[in-house]
Design an enzyme around this catalytic site. Structure first.
Site, PDB file in Angstrom:
ATOM      1  N   PHE A   1      -6.634  -0.649   7.029  1.00 30.51           N
ATOM      2  CA  PHE A   1      -5.245  -0.924   6.622  1.00 30.51           C
ATOM      3  C   PHE A   1      -4.427   0.356   6.454  1.00 30.51           C
ATOM      4  O   PHE A   1      -3.291   0.308   6.025  1.00 30.51           O
ATOM      5  CB  PHE A   1      -5.202  -1.719   5.302  1.00 30.51           C
ATOM      6  CG  PHE A   1      -6.057  -2.955   5.283  1.00 30.51           C
ATOM      7  CD1 PHE A   1      -6.437  -3.590   6.456  1.00 30.51           C
ATOM      8  CD2 PHE A   1      -6.472  -3.506   4.079  1.00 30.51           C
ATOM      9  CE1 PHE A   1      -7.238  -4.740   6.433  1.00 30.51           C
ATOM     10  CE2 PHE A   1      -7.264  -4.645   4.051  1.00 30.51           C
ATOM     11  CZ  PHE A   1      -7.651  -5.262   5.225  1.00 30.51           C
TER      12      PHE A   1
ATOM     13  N   HIS B   1     -11.125  -4.901  10.730  1.00 25.90           N
ATOM     14  CA  HIS B   1     -11.820  -4.853   9.438  1.00 25.90           C
ATOM     15  C   HIS B   1     -13.203  -4.205   9.542  1.00 25.90           C
ATOM     16  O   HIS B   1     -14.075  -4.498   8.721  1.00 25.90           O
ATOM     17  CB  HIS B   1     -12.002  -6.264   8.860  1.00 25.90           C
ATOM     18  CG  HIS B   1     -10.749  -6.921   8.384  1.00 25.90           C
ATOM     19  ND1 HIS B   1      -9.823  -7.478   9.229  1.00 25.90           N
ATOM     20  CD2 HIS B   1     -10.261  -7.131   7.137  1.00 25.90           C
ATOM     21  CE1 HIS B   1      -8.829  -8.000   8.522  1.00 25.90           C
ATOM     22  NE2 HIS B   1      -9.077  -7.805   7.251  1.00 25.90           N
TER      23      HIS B   1
ATOM     24  N   GLU C   1       0.810  -1.222   0.000  1.00 25.64           N
ATOM     25  CA  GLU C   1       0.000   0.000   0.000  1.00 25.64           C
ATOM     26  C   GLU C   1       0.837   1.263   0.000  1.00 25.64           C
ATOM     27  O   GLU C   1       0.486   2.242  -0.673  1.00 25.64           O
ATOM     28  CB  GLU C   1      -0.965   0.005   1.190  1.00 25.64           C
ATOM     29  CG  GLU C   1      -2.135  -0.971   1.058  1.00 25.64           C
ATOM     30  CD  GLU C   1      -1.838  -2.373   1.565  1.00 25.64           C
ATOM     31  OE1 GLU C   1      -0.664  -2.625   1.957  1.00 25.64           O
ATOM     32  OE2 GLU C   1      -2.749  -3.213   1.585  1.00 25.64           O
TER      33      GLU C   1
ATOM     34  N   PHE D   1      -9.546  -1.816   2.795  1.00 24.66           N
ATOM     35  CA  PHE D   1     -10.311  -1.446   3.995  1.00 24.66           C
ATOM     36  C   PHE D   1      -9.603  -0.246   4.628  1.00 24.66           C
ATOM     37  O   PHE D   1      -8.375  -0.226   4.699  1.00 24.66           O
ATOM     38  CB  PHE D   1     -10.271  -2.554   5.066  1.00 24.66           C
ATOM     39  CG  PHE D   1     -11.037  -3.814   4.795  1.00 24.66           C
ATOM     40  CD1 PHE D   1     -10.662  -4.694   3.796  1.00 24.66           C
ATOM     41  CD2 PHE D   1     -12.119  -4.162   5.606  1.00 24.66           C
ATOM     42  CE1 PHE D   1     -11.359  -5.886   3.595  1.00 24.66           C
ATOM     43  CE2 PHE D   1     -12.816  -5.350   5.409  1.00 24.66           C
ATOM     44  CZ  PHE D   1     -12.438  -6.218   4.399  1.00 24.66           C
TER      45      PHE D   1
HETATM   46  C1  TPP Z   1      -2.195  -4.440   4.858  1.00 30.24           C
HETATM   47  C2  TPP Z   1      -3.263  -5.260   4.276  1.00 30.24           C
HETATM   48  N1  TPP Z   1      -3.577  -5.102   2.982  1.00 30.24           N
HETATM   49  C3  TPP Z   1      -4.540  -5.836   2.410  1.00 30.24           C
HETATM   50  C4  TPP Z   1      -5.232  -6.756   3.147  1.00 30.24           C
HETATM   51  C5  TPP Z   1      -6.360  -7.536   2.514  1.00 30.24           C
HETATM   52  N2  TPP Z   1      -5.986  -8.916   2.287  1.00 30.24           N
HETATM   53  C6  TPP Z   1      -6.294  -9.881   3.184  1.00 30.24           C
HETATM   54  S1  TPP Z   1      -5.679 -11.365   2.763  1.00 30.24           S
HETATM   55  C7  TPP Z   1      -4.997 -10.731   1.359  1.00 30.24           C
HETATM   56  C8  TPP Z   1      -4.210 -11.621   0.447  1.00 30.24           C
HETATM   57  C9  TPP Z   1      -3.090 -12.221   1.168  1.00 30.24           C
HETATM   58  O1  TPP Z   1      -2.357 -13.023   0.310  1.00 30.24           O
HETATM   59  P1  TPP Z   1      -1.179 -13.894   0.886  1.00 30.24           P
HETATM   60  O2  TPP Z   1      -0.321 -13.060   1.780  1.00 30.24           O
HETATM   61  O3  TPP Z   1      -0.519 -14.549  -0.249  1.00 30.24           O
HETATM   62  O4  TPP Z   1      -1.898 -14.953   1.831  1.00 30.24           O
HETATM   63  P2  TPP Z   1      -3.061 -15.991   1.477  1.00 30.24           P
HETATM   64  O5  TPP Z   1      -4.360 -15.287   1.665  1.00 30.24           O
HETATM   65  O6  TPP Z   1      -2.856 -16.465   0.093  1.00 30.24           O
HETATM   66  O7  TPP Z   1      -2.936 -17.056   2.505  1.00 30.24           O
HETATM   67  C10 TPP Z   1      -5.255  -9.376   1.237  1.00 30.24           C
HETATM   68  C11 TPP Z   1      -4.836  -8.530   0.112  1.00 30.24           C
HETATM   69  C12 TPP Z   1      -4.900  -6.886   4.510  1.00 30.24           C
HETATM   70  N3  TPP Z   1      -5.551  -7.745   5.302  1.00 30.24           N
HETATM   71  N4  TPP Z   1      -3.910  -6.150   5.045  1.00 30.24           N
END
Ligand code: TPP
Lengths: 344, 325
Positions: free
Chosen positions: A96, A139, A70, A93
């Site tokens: 974040f 969230h 971000e 959200f």
């Molecule tokens: C700082 C932040 N940005 C965005 C999100 C939204 N978000 C939640 S899970 C996710 C994807 C995460 O991908 P990864 O780290 O590969 O883990 P996975 O879900 O595949 O286990 C995102 C973008 C968040 N929770 N926190």
């Protein structure tokens, strides 16, 4: 103040999410410099539908899925904006913002000022806010006051589909950075409980809703109820119910926190002598206190009854439904507050 | 690796899968006919880890109760393998007073001090916390280790890079584990990350990095064992990227239209049947053994759910409790 505006007649009904993405699409058609970036804005269409269908219309060069970086992509939005593009950047959200706030408040919000007005940052930073569906402490927050507290950003908070589209178009055309906060509960999502007010008439043509003008969504004379975002829908429901009992509540939808339409509030309170603020953001040091100060600074004798507020208590958002429901500004809390105000 | 240990791996993976399947079923059961994320006994977002069991099991084979894990938003497999109490974890997921966080936290916010386990819903933000736990261990002079687990999506976040740098600079006993399940919600790895492996990113901070293919619990266990031993011996942090698989949606309710044909391929990589076939071929497991593992797991999970359901929901009058110590 504008009393409920005459909507260009339209029978077409859209969800807030669809209205919002249509607003972006129409600006993208009109202006090549507009583009969108953020997490899951492409094939997914935005986790809360804010960019639904845009990838099909504009392709991946203008609807850009970003890595989870971000600070990186919000900063990139700023740079693109200072070089003449008009980015619409999504932070998934509001919760974040902790990982990227420096770009937002020290850069996006201050560059125009620091440059003595010589550098503009015409950027929209949109984000989902709000709770009510048990998504817990990281969230579910609103946090608009946190942004509004720092000078240099407009903060827009639509409560319905019509405003969502018109405010988005105004935000994209604005030469200042605009933080556009859409409540998940007003988006009209198929997978979340919703108020019917989240789906409503939206003209097909592009139109603007002015940023900084509140809207009287329910005229009344006994008490002024000032609210924003999702809570406006609750206030409208309660006001309609109380009409039947001879309690006349005037509901004002602020539509933006910055600029704050203080005039609209003062004008209404001059008439009613009673003010209730309904705000899903934390109680202390926020919008409700600011509105109380607005009255006190203007004329402390305006109020016939003590200032009242229904807000989120100063507690992180709990997961358990029993706790979250007790904390939210529900219709029950709003109704009780109005009743006790008109009795006072 | 002896047969008993391998059978133990299998049973633990079955236990975790049974947990995830049961939670999944219960999560959806009372959200019909109009699916509503906020409805039912388990409301809110739900990120399940089916397919990623080998990472948790292979890692936790080397951890003690007093070693630490910080997990991501998808934490159940790690919590269960670490030894977090299944009853109290389940009560938390159901938002009950006997939950790990007395119903305040929910499934992305599980805190078990007895197991030094925690997790966070903010991507990569658990990683610096693991560095701090390792700092505490080293100042106290113990040989404990701290493990930070995050998805491949998290490796593009500033916190990941800052944590690696700090851990290396201070030579702390941290193991960084990247679970690469190919997806960050709808964004495929190659749309977020310009390099095929995150292992070389360790070198940028003077940390050995290794990428482990195959999603095989034994290979993963071997690699984690080396990293944990290195950390316990005071030799500093290690970065491991483990290629695993996300069998289900990012969260429950995710229609996964963006996955297309890849989904079927992913399903054919389910590590549990693959490991089961391997153990059967070697004569370590038969029909009875498989049935027993599943029955035992289901009984444990059912008991945890019964415990959760018997626990009261928090009283609204307690809303302001626990904001401050
Ligand atoms: C700082 C932040 N940005 C965005 C999100 C939204 N978000 C939640 S899970 C996710 C994807 C995460 O991908 P990864 O780290 O590969 O883990 P996975 O879900 O595949 O286990 C995102 C973008 C968040 N929770 N926190």
């Amino acid at each position: 103040m504008t009393v409920t505006e005459t909507v260009a007649p339209s029978t077409r009904r859209l969800s807030t999410a669809k209205a919002l993405s249509e607003g972006i699409a129409q600006e993208m058609e009109r202006d090549d410099s507009v583009f969108v970036m953020g997490e899951d804005v492409g094939a997914y269409g935005g986790i809360f539908g804010s960019t639904g269908g845009l990838i099909d219309q504009f392709g991946p060069s203008r609807i850009i899925d970003t890595p989870i970086s971000e600070t990186g992509f919000i900063g990139a939005g700023i740079g693109a904006a200072t070089e003449g593009l008009r980015p619409v950047v999504e932070l998934m959200f509001v919760d974040f913002f902790g990982v990227c706030f420096d770009q937002i408040y020290n850069h996006m919000a201050k560059i125009h000022f620091e440059s003595g007005g010589n550098v503009k940052v015409p950027m929209v930073l949109m984000m989902a806010v709000g709770g009510g569906y048990n998504d817990a402490a990281q969230h579910s927050q609103c946090l608009w006051a946190s942004f509004a507290h720092m000078p240099g950003m407009k903060v827009v908070v639509p409560s319905n589909p019509y405003d969502a589209k018109g405010l988005m178009i105004s935000a994209i055309r604005d030469d200042s950075p605009v933080v556009y906060m859409f409540h998940k509960g007003v988006m009209g999502l198929p997978w979340m409980a919703k108020n019917p007010r989240s789906i409503g008439p939206v003209p097909e043509d592009a139109y603007t809703v002015p940023i900084g003008k509140a809207n009287v969504v329910h005229p009344g004379s006994d008490v002024t109820v000032v609210s924003l975002s999702m809570s406006v829908q609750h206030c409208q429901d309660v006001a309609e119910k109380l009409d039947g009992e001879g309690i006349s509540a005037e509901v004002i939808d602020l539509r933006s926190v910055i600029p704050l339409d203080r005039e609209a509030v003062l004008e209404s309170v001059a008439k009613t002598g009673r003010l209730l603020v309904v705000d899903e953001d934390y109680k202390s040091f926020g919008l409700s206190g600011e509105l109380a100060a607005t009255i006190v600074e203007h004329d402390p004798t305006m109020l016939k009854a003590p200032f009242a507020r229904v807000t989120y208590p100063d507690v992180p958002v709990p997961y358990a439904r029993s706790l979250e429901q007790a904390a939210l500004p529900t219709r029950e809390r709003i109704e009780a507050a109005i009743r006790s105000l008109v009795r006072a | 690796m002896d047969g008993a240990q391998r059978l133990g791996f299998y049973r633990q993976m079955v236990r975790i899968r049974t947990y995830e399947e049961t939670i999944r079923g219960n999560y959806h059961a009372d959200k019909t006919p109009a699916w509503d994320i906020g409805a039912g006994l388990i409301p809110g977002e739900m990120h399940l880890a089916a397919g990623q069991e080998p990472v948790a099991v292979g890692l936790c084979a080397h951890l003690r109760d007093d070693d630490a894990i910080t997990g991501p938003h998808r934490p159940h497999h790690l919590a269960l393998a670490k030894g977090v109490d299944m009853h109290r974890m389940t009560a938390e997921i159901y938002g009950r007073v006997d939950g790990l966080g007395r119903g305040r936290g929910g499934h992305m916010h599980l805190f078990d001090p007895a197991q030094h386990f925690s997790c966070s819903g903010i991507i990569a933000e658990g990683m610096p916390v693991a560095v701090g736990q390792a700092l505490a261990f080293s100042r106290k002079g113990t040989d404990n280790v701290a493990v930070a687990v995050a998805g491949e999506g998290a490796a593009n976040q500033g916190a990941f890079h800052e944590a690696l740098n700090l851990a290396s600079l201070w030579k702390l006993p941290v193991i960084f584990i990247i679970e690469d399940n190919d997806w960050a919600i709808s964004v495929p790895r190659d749309s977020s990350t310009p390099i095929k492996s995150n292992a070389p990113r360790g070198a940028a901070y003077g940390i050995p990095g290794e990428r482990i293919e195959g999603n095989d619990v034994e290979t993963i266990s071997d690699a984690c064992g080396r990293a944990v031993a290195r950390a316990r011996a005071g030799e500093g942090p290690t970065l491991l990227e483990i290629h695993t698989v996300r069998l289900w949606g990012h969260f429950e309710g995710d229609a996964q239209a963006y996955r297309g044909a890849e989904l079927a391929v992913a399903e054919s990589h389910d590590p549990i049947p693959i490991y089961e076939a391997k153990l059967r071929a070697e004569g370590l497991l038969d029909d009875a053994g498989v049935a027993a593992a599943k029955a035992e797991a289901q009984a444990e999970v059912d008991a945890a759910i019964a415990f959760a359901l018997a626990s009261p929901v928090p009283d609204p009058s307690t809303l302001s409790d626990y904001v401050f110590a």
